[in-house]
Design an enzyme around this catalytic site. Structure first.
Site, PDB file in Angstrom:
ATOM      1  N   HIS A 159     -18.726  14.933 -10.558  1.00  0.00           N
ATOM      2  CA  HIS A 159     -17.473  14.326 -11.053  1.00  0.00           C
ATOM      3  C   HIS A 159     -17.769  13.312 -12.168  1.00  0.00           C
ATOM      4  CE1 HIS A 159     -14.703  16.278  -8.326  1.00  0.00           C
ATOM      5  NE2 HIS A 159     -15.452  15.976  -7.292  1.00  0.00           N
ATOM      6  N   TRP A 209      -5.305  11.305  -3.835  1.00  0.00           N
ATOM      7  CA  TRP A 209      -5.796  11.928  -5.068  1.00  0.00           C
ATOM      8  C   TRP A 209      -4.578  12.233  -5.924  1.00  0.00           C
ATOM      9  CZ3 TRP A 209     -10.843  11.413  -5.294  1.00  0.00           C
ATOM     10  CH2 TRP A 209     -11.560  11.333  -4.086  1.00  0.00           C
ATOM     11  N   ASP A 266     -13.999   9.615 -12.676  1.00  0.00           N
ATOM     12  CA  ASP A 266     -14.019  11.030 -12.299  1.00  0.00           C
ATOM     13  C   ASP A 266     -14.091  11.868 -13.579  1.00  0.00           C
ATOM     14  OD1 ASP A 266     -13.625  13.518 -10.758  1.00  0.00           O
ATOM     15  OD2 ASP A 266     -12.943  12.165  -9.183  1.00  0.00           O
ATOM     16  N   ASP A 282     -19.762  13.436  -3.692  1.00  0.00           N
ATOM     17  CA  ASP A 282     -19.142  14.699  -3.270  1.00  0.00           C
ATOM     18  C   ASP A 282     -19.188  15.758  -4.368  1.00  0.00           C
ATOM     19  OD1 ASP A 282     -17.382  13.045  -4.760  1.00  0.00           O
ATOM     20  OD2 ASP A 282     -15.696  14.312  -4.200  1.00  0.00           O
ATOM     21  N   GLU A 283     -19.080  17.002  -3.934  1.00  0.00           N
ATOM     22  CA  GLU A 283     -18.825  18.149  -4.798  1.00  0.00           C
ATOM     23  C   GLU A 283     -19.692  18.135  -6.064  1.00  0.00           C
ATOM     24  OE1 GLU A 283     -14.197  19.054  -3.669  1.00  0.00           O
ATOM     25  OE2 GLU A 283     -14.508  17.475  -5.154  1.00  0.00           O
ATOM     26  N   ARG A 309      -7.338  10.729 -12.366  1.00  0.00           N
ATOM     27  CA  ARG A 309      -6.473  11.885 -12.690  1.00  0.00           C
ATOM     28  C   ARG A 309      -5.172  11.386 -13.299  1.00  0.00           C
ATOM     29  NH1 ARG A 309      -9.643  13.418  -8.328  1.00  0.00           N
ATOM     30  NH2 ARG A 309     -11.126  15.002  -9.042  1.00  0.00           N
ATOM     31  N   TRP A 363     -14.880  13.345   5.084  1.00  0.00           N
ATOM     32  CA  TRP A 363     -13.625  13.886   4.545  1.00  0.00           C
ATOM     33  C   TRP A 363     -13.443  15.376   4.786  1.00  0.00           C
ATOM     34  CZ3 TRP A 363     -12.992  17.337   0.255  1.00  0.00           C
ATOM     35  CH2 TRP A 363     -14.173  17.696  -0.404  1.00  0.00           C
ATOM     36  N   TYR A 413      -5.301  13.094   4.190  1.00  0.00           N
ATOM     37  CA  TYR A 413      -5.126  13.324   2.763  1.00  0.00           C
ATOM     38  C   TYR A 413      -3.641  13.294   2.437  1.00  0.00           C
ATOM     39  CZ  TYR A 413      -9.853  13.968   1.065  1.00  0.00           C
ATOM     40  OH  TYR A 413     -11.141  13.739   0.660  1.00  0.00           O
ATOM     41  N   PHE A 414      -3.236  12.215   1.781  1.00  0.00           N
ATOM     42  CA  PHE A 414      -1.815  12.033   1.505  1.00  0.00           C
ATOM     43  C   PHE A 414      -1.388  12.744   0.226  1.00  0.00           C
ATOM     44  CE2 PHE A 414      -1.223   7.861   4.169  1.00  0.00           C
ATOM     45  CZ  PHE A 414      -1.524   8.588   5.309  1.00  0.00           C
ATOM     46  N   ASP A 415      -2.301  13.548  -0.365  1.00  0.00           N
ATOM     47  CA  ASP A 415      -1.870  14.419  -1.467  1.00  0.00           C
ATOM     48  C   ASP A 415      -1.376  15.762  -0.918  1.00  0.00           C
ATOM     49  OD1 ASP A 415      -4.485  15.057  -0.703  1.00  0.00           O
ATOM     50  OD2 ASP A 415      -5.108  15.650  -2.725  1.00  0.00           O
TER      51      ASP A 415
HETATM   52  C1  ACM Z   1     -13.098  14.611  -1.970  1.00  0.00           C
HETATM   53  O1  ACM Z   1     -11.949  14.864  -1.559  1.00  0.00           O
HETATM   54  N1  ACM Z   1     -13.676  15.356  -2.889  1.00  0.00           N
HETATM   55  C2  ACM Z   1     -13.866  13.504  -1.423  1.00  0.00           C
END
Ligand code: ACM
Ligand code: ZN
Length: 752
Positions: free
Chosen positions: A259, A463, A187, A321-322, A158, A388, A413-415
C-alpha cells in the site's frame, strides 16, 4: 478514589419508579437505583480543579443538553477535590469511576482525570434522559471498561477529511467512551501527512489524477484531479492535542511494505523497479511496494522519526497488510537479501522487513502494531497484531504472548452494508448490520484465561473508498459505533439486543441534535428467506410495530392500503415482493424490494463440502437455493464468498426430478482478488452416494459467458444434483494479490 462533588442548593425528594434500563451507551458495569431523586438545578457553576479546557468542554456538553446559560446566576456548584496522582501500588483500572446521586448531591469518584472525564460523559447522558422531568433518580454507578483499547479507525487516503471533520470524529469517540483513534494516513491513493525531510511525499503523493466512482465492477472514473490533500505537522499536533484533551490516544498508521504507491510516486528509487509511479486512481491492492533495500529503511526510519515526534502514542501502526510479493520475486536485490539473511522465501523477507522496523521503533521506546500479515514468516518479538481477516491472527498472537486488537471484518468493518443493499448507498460489500456488531465478543473462545489477557481490545475500521464525504462517514459509523462502544466496554450481550436497540432509537434524538446524518437502516424492513412446505417463504420483520408493515407481490409500491403483513409470504413462483413500514398511514421506511426467481432447487436441501468465508457467509448454503439472484454491483447478502476454496454443493430434490438446465453466476473483480471460476462440473445421482458426471465446462466458456453460466444438460432425471465450481486458485502474477488465494463468489444454483 478521588471524590468530586456536585452540590445542589435546591433539595427536593420524590419517588422514583424504576424503568427497565437507563438510556446509557455504553451501559455501565453496575447501576444500583436508590430511593429519592436529585433535582437538576436551573443553573450550574463548575467550580473545580479541571483545566480550563476540560471545564469548557463539559460546559458545552451541558449547554447542548439544556438551553439555559451556565455559570451566570448559579444555583448549583460542581465542586471537586484536587487531583492527586494515583498511587503506583494501586493496580486499579485508570478508567474506573463511580457516580453517586443522592437527593442532596452528585459525587463523582475517580483516581484519574480519565475516569473523571468518563464519569462526566455518563452524567451528561443522564441529564439528557431526565431533563424534561428535571429529576434524576438517586443511584450509584460503579463503572470501568473491560478493554483498554476501544478503537475507531478512519482512512483519510482514499478520501480525505478536514481537521474540523477529524475533530468531530474524535468528539463522537469521546461521547461514547471510545479511547483510541487509529488514523490511516498513508495508502496507495494518497499520502496525507507532511514529512519535512521528504517534501515530495505531499507535493506528489497527496494528489491523484482522478478517482474511481460507483461500484468497483463498473470500472468508471470521475476524470477529476483529487488533492493535494494532507495535514501539516501543525495540524497534526493540533488534532493530537484535541484528542488528548478528550483522553483519546491517536495511533498513526504509516503503511509498509505494501500500500505504498503514493510514496513510491514521490520517491520511485524505493521500489524494486524503476517506475515512474502514480498515486492509484483505482481501489485495490498493487504490486509495486517498498523494496527492502538500505535506502528504504533509511527513508522509513526518517519518516517514523517525524511521526513519533508528532504522536506520543505507545503504539505506532506500520500496516503490513496485503503486500504482494510479485516484485520481490523478480528483484535481484530482494533475492540477494533472501540469500544473505538465509530467509525461506519472500514471506521471510516480509518478516525481516517488519522485524527491522520494529527494532527501530523499539529503540525509540515505542512499540509496533500491524495487521494480521505481520505474522507472515514469523512475528516480530514485541509486536501487537490487529486481527482483521478473522480472529485467527489474534488467537495466534495471544497464544504466543503477543497483544492483539480484534477487528474482524465480519463484525467490525463499517464499510460493509448495514441494511439490505438494495436500500443502502453504494458500499464496499459484506453485510454487517447493527445486531451483528452487537453480537461480537472480542475474546476468542479458544483462549484460556492467561492468553485472554493479551486481547487488548476491539476496534471498528472505516475504509473510505466508497465514502465520499463526512456525511457518509457519519452514516456508516452511526449507529454501529454505539454497538461497538458497548462491545468494547464489555457490557454487551447479544441476548439483550432488543433492549440495546431501544436505547439506540432513543439516542437518535441526541444524534439529531448534533446534526449527525445517521443510518435509519434499522427501521427498514428486513427480509429473510426460509424453507417452507413446497419451497420457500419470505419473512418480513421490523424493529417497529409489526402491524405497520405493508407489502405487495405484484411489483407495485406498497401503500398504507396494501395488505398488512402477518405471516411469512409463500413464494411458489417467480415474483417481486415489495414492503415498507407505515405509521398513521405515513411511509416511515425505505421501500424494500426483492425479486425471486423460483426454480426446481428453490428451498431444497443443500449441503456444501466447504463453508464460505465468514465475512461472506450470510444465510450459509441455503443462500444458494433461496431464489435470490445476486446483484453484480453489490456483494452484500446474496453472494457467498469462498477464498481459495471450491464450491461443492449437493442438492437433494427429495424425489426423482426431471430437468434440463442448471444456472449460476460467478464474479470477476480482480482488484478485490475475485476471479471467475476455473471450471464447473455437474453430477447426478439417485442415491446420494454414486454420482455420474453429466456436464463439464472450462475457463474459456466461463469467460465467454461473462460469469453468467447457463448449462444445457439434455433430458435428465435424478434425485440429487452435485455441482463443483472450481476456484481460480492462486492469483497469477500481474494481478492484484498475486500469489494469494483467489476469491470465488456464487449467488444461486438454479435448475429448470
Ligand atoms: C485491511 O483491511 N487491509 C487491513
Ligand atoms: Zn526489491
Amino acid at each position: 478514589m478521588q471524590r468530586f462533588l456536585l452540590i445542589c442548593s435546591v433539595l427536593l425528594s420524590g419517588l422514583f419508579f424504576a424503568q427497565n434500563r437507563l438510556n446509557l451507551i455504553p451501559y455501565p458495569q453496575k447501576v444500583e437505583l436508590l430511593k429519592g431523586e436529585f433535582t437538576i438545578p436551573g443553573k450550574f457553576k463548575l467550580d473545580q480543579n479541571l483545566s480550563r479546557l476540560e471545564t469548557e468542554y463539559f460546559k458545552k456538553q451541558i449547554r447542548d443538553v439544556f438551553t439555559f446559560g451556565i455559570g451566570k446566576k448559579e444555583t448549583a456548584h460542581l465542586v471537586n477535590v484536587p487531583f492527586s496522582a494515583p498511587s503506583k501500588r494501586n493496580p486499579e483500572n485508570e478508567e474506573k469511576y463511580a457516580i453517586e446521586i443522592s437527593p442532596r448531591q452528585i459525587i463523582i469518584s475517580s483516581n484519574t482525570k480519565q475516569g473523571y472525564f468518563l464519569a462526566l460523559q455518563t452524567l451528561i447522558q443522564l441529564f439528557r434522559q431526565y431533563k424534561d422531568s428535571g429529576k434524576i433518580p438517586a443511584m450509584k454507578i460503579e463503572d470501568e471498561p473491560k478493554f483498554a483499547w476501544r478503537g475507531m479507525h478512519l482512512d483519510v487516503s482514499r478520501h480525505f477529511f478536514t481537521v474540523e471533520e477529524v475533530k468531530q470524529y474524535i468528539d463522537y469517540l469521546a461521547i461514547y467512551k471510545l479511547n483510541t483513534f487509529h488514523w490511516h494516513l498513508t495508502d496507495d491513493q494518497g499520502w496525507r501527512i507532511e514529512i519535512k525531510k521528504y517534501p515530495k511525499l505531499t507535493q506528489i503523493g497527496s494528489k491523484r489524477k482522478e478517482s474511481m466512482i460507483g461500484a468497483y465492477v463498473d470500472n468508471t472514473f470521475d476524470g477529476k484531479p483529487y488533492g493535494p490533500y494532507f495535514y501539516t505537522q501543525d495540524q497534526i499536533r493540533d488534532v493530537v492535542k484535541y484528542a488528548q484533551d478528550r483522553h483519546i490516544t491517536v495511533v498513526p498508521e504509516i503503511e509498509m511494505p505494501g500500500h505504498a504507491l503514493a510514496a513510491l510516486s514521490a520517491y520511485p528509487e524505493l521500489a524494486c523497479t524503476k517506475g515512474p509511479f502514480e498515486p492509484a486512481t483505482k481501489w485495490g491492492v498493487f504490486d509495486d511496494v517498498f523494496c527492502p533495500k538500505e535506502e528504504t529503511f533509511t527513508f522509513l526510519e526518517n519518516v517514523l522519526n517525524e511521526v513519533m515526534q508528532l504522536f506520543p502514542s505507545q503504539y505506532i501502526h506500520i500496516g503490513g497488510d496485503e503486500c504482494p510479493k510479485t516484485r520481490w520475486k523478480e528483484c535481484a536485490r530482494c533475492q540477494e537479501l533472501i540469500k544473505k539473511y538465509n530467509l525461506k522465501d519472500e514471506h521471510g523477507l516480509q518478516s525481516y522487513f517488519i522485524q527491522r522496523i520494529e527494532k527501530y521503533v523499539n529503540s525509540k521506546g515505542r512499540k509496533i502494531i500491524g495487521w494480521d500479515e505481520i505474522l507472515e514468516g514469523g512475528l516480530a518479538p514485541n509486536a501487537a497484531v490487529m486481527s482483521w481477516t478473522g480472529i485467527k491472527g489474534g488467537v495466534e498472537a495471544a497464544k504466543s504472548g503477543h497483544f492483539a486488537v480484534m477487528t474482524p471484518g465480519a463484525y467490525c468493518y463499517f464499510d460493509h452494508y448495514q441494511g439490505d443493499p438494495a436500500t443502502e448507498p453504494n458500499a464496499f460489500g459484506g453485510f454487517t448490520p447493527l445486531d451483528k456488531v452487537y453480537s461480537y465478543q472480542p475474546v476468542p473462545e479458544e483462549l484460556n484465561v492467561t492468553q485472554s489477557k493479551y486481547i487488548l481490545g476491539v476496534q471498528a475500521n472505516l475504509w473510505t473508498e466508497y465514502i465520499l464525504d463526512f456525511k457518509q462517514v457519519q452514516y456508516m459509523i452511526f449507529p454501529r459505533m454505539l454497538a461497538l462502544s458497548e462491545v468494547a466496554w464489555g457490557t454487551s450481550d447479544a441476548k439483550n439486543y432488543k433492549e440495546f436497540e431501544r436505547r439506540v432509537i432513543n439516542e437518535f434524538e441526541t444524534l439529531d441534535k448534533m446534526s449527525v446524518h445517521y443510518a435509519r437502516s434499522i427501521y427498514n424492513i428486513n427480509g429473510k428467506v426460509m424453507a417452507a412446505d413446497n419451497g420457500i417463504a419470505y419473512e418480513l420483520s421490523t424493529s417497529q410495530s409489526p402491524s405497520g408493515v405493508r407489502y405487495t407481490v405484484n411489483g407495485a409500491d406498497p401503500s398504507a392500503a396494501s395488505p398488512a403483513y402477518t405471516n411469512p409470504i409463500p413464494v411458489q413462483k417467480s415474483m417481486t415482493i415489495k414492503s415498507a413500514y407505515f405509521e398513521n398511514r405515513q411511509l416511515k421506511s425505505a421501500i424494500s424490494s426483492q425479486d425471486f426467481t423460483v426454480s426446481k432447487t428453490t428451498g431444497k436441501k443443500i449441503t456444501l463440502e466447504q463453508q464460505p468465508n465468514e465475512n461472506y457467509s450470510f444465510g450459509g448454503a441455503f443462500t444458494l437455493v433461496d431464489g435470490i439472484i445476486g446483484n453484480q454491483r453489490q456483494l452484500g447478502k446474496t453472494w457467498l464468498g469462498f477464498q481459495g476454496k471450491d464450491v461443492v454443493a449437493t442438492i437433494d430434490f427429495g424425489q426423482l426430478t426431471p430437468f434440463s438446465e442448471v444456472y449460476f453466476n460467478t464474479l470477476d473483480n480482480k482488484g478485490s482478488w475475485i476471479h471467475f471460476a476455473k471450471s464447473a462440473h455437474v453430477f447426478v445421482s439417485d442415491n446420494g452416494t454414486d454420482f455420474r458426471m453429466i456436464k463439464e465446462i472450462g475457463k474459456d466458456e466461463i469467460l465467454v459467458a461473462k460469469g453468467k453460466i447457463r448449462l444445457q444438460l439434455g433430458n435428465q432425471k435424478a434425485k440429487y444434483l452435485k455441482i463443483k465450481i472450481e476456484n481460480a486458485g492462486i492469483i497469477p502474477p500481474g494481478n492484484p494479490g498475486a500469489d494469494s488465494q483467489a476469491w470465488l463468489f456464487v449467488d444461486e444454483i438454479g435448475v429448470n
